[in-house]
Design an enzyme around this catalytic site. Structure first.
Site, PDB file in Angstrom:
ATOM      1  CG  ASP A 271      18.811  28.711  14.200  1.00 41.83           C
ATOM      2  OD1 ASP A 271      18.422  28.594  15.377  1.00 41.83           O
ATOM      3  OD2 ASP A 271      18.710  27.805  13.359  1.00 41.83           O
TER       4      ASP A 271
ATOM      5  NE  ARG B  43      14.673  21.568  18.228  1.00 42.74           N
ATOM      6  CZ  ARG B  43      13.727  21.706  17.328  1.00 42.74           C
ATOM      7  NH1 ARG B  43      12.450  21.636  17.676  1.00 42.74           N
ATOM      8  NH2 ARG B  43      14.021  21.906  16.061  1.00 42.74           N
TER       9      ARG B  43
END
Length: 334
Positions: free
Chosen positions: A226, A51
């Protein structure tokens, strides 16, 4: 590939196999899993084995190499499977687009591009760390959210990379990091990285941030991203927006650190960023044990969008935008 400092590394490419440190098991167990297909790689991304936006992009690039090695005709299908694994992190789609741009059927060229994406990420992180550290006055206390270190990138880290470098330069007195529910990336991963390198830190509950900033001066809140829209609105781990609001109220500055591949200039504002929602079980269960009443529904977005108006500086490998206006970001990214 360039080695990271202190041996902290989450991704390895060895003998045509993608090896991922299973971050779901840290800090108790350091176990690696092997991915030999694009489907296995996509599952590892979706299931949070790997991640962090940059690390997801790197893994996806190697996933395409694995697919092309098994069957060059499967490239398109593999790209679609990998693209669907996590919708919010733009680095994933940036890496897949870059890999498609070099794909001519030459497997060696495709693999070299994936390795280049990996190595370039580490180099970008080291550059961003220098830019970001320059903004931090000696003796500062900082707060960070989620995990943005070597585990989330090709090495060193984005926001945590800035903290690493600033600590080495004597600019940071102490680091506070949130637990980051529901996956506890701060408690499990950021705390692990801080302790591994001897950086003084204290873990706080997500809900303790306002009390912390009301009682102890926090100079900077430093986070990753992100996806960043053209106007500077930033999607990051859920809870980031709340931290930005609290930081503004108590006079702490707010820094976003992300490589240029995180910017999505096709989106005018953060309102257009797709926000991933995950299963209710991540909130109603913990390690398989029920912690909420059976049948309880849950709203589980894993990202939120922080408006650019609450951000003091956005740092990427090309420099710093402060404040991060549309014009400033356009000039920074060329």
């Amino acid at each position: 590939m360039t080695e990271t400092s202190k041996g902290v590394q989450a991704i390895r490419w060895q003998g045509g196999v993608l090896q991922l440190l299973d971050q779901r098991l840290l800090p108790v167990d350091e176990r690696w899993i092997d991915c030999r297909t694009a489907v296995e790689t996509a599952a590892a991304i979706h299931d949070m084995v790997v991640r962090g936006a940059p690390a997801i992009g790197i893994a996806a690039a190697f996933g395409l190499v694995l697919a092309a090695r098994r069957d060059p005709a499967a490239f398109d299908a593999a790209e679609a499977v990998l693209a669907a694994s996590r919708p919010t992190a733009v680095n994933l789609h940036w890496a897949l687009k870059r890999m498609r741009g070099v794909w001519t059927g030459d497997l060696a060229r495709l693999e070299a591009e994936a390795v280049a994406i990996f190595d370039e990420d580490l180099a970008q992180n080291l550059t961003m760390a220098r830019f970001g550290a320059e903004l931090i006055a000696p003796g500062s206390r900082v707060l960070t959210h989620c995990n943005t270190g070597a585990l989330a990138t090709g090495g060193h880290g984005t926001a945590l990379g800035v903290i690493r470098t600033a600590w080495a330069q004597g600019r940071i007195a102490e680091v506070y990091n949130t637990e980051t529910r529901p996956w506890l990336q701060g408690a499990r991963l950021t705390a692990w990285e801080l302790m591994r390198e001897g950086i003084p830190g204290q873990l706080i509950a997500d809900g303790a941030a306002a009390h912390l900033m009301s009682t102890i001066r926090i100079d900077w809140v430093i986070v990753g991203a992100d996806r960043i829209a053209a106007n500077g609105d930033t999607a990051n781990k859920i809870g980031t927006h709340m931290l930005a609001v609290v930081a503004r109220h108590y006079g702490a500055k707010f820094m976003v650190v992300a490589p240029s591949g995180t910017f999505d200039l096709s989106l005018a504002s953060g309102d257009l960023i797709p926000i991933e929602e995950r299963t209710a079980k991540e909130l109603t269960e913990f390690k398989g044990a029920q912690i909420a009443p059976a049948g309880m529904r849950a709203f589980n977005p894993v990202f939120d969008v922080t408006p650019a108006s609450l951000i003091d500086a956005i740092v990427c490998e090309r420099g710093v935008a402060t404040p991060p206006t549309t014009a400033a970001l356009k000039a920074l990214l060329g």
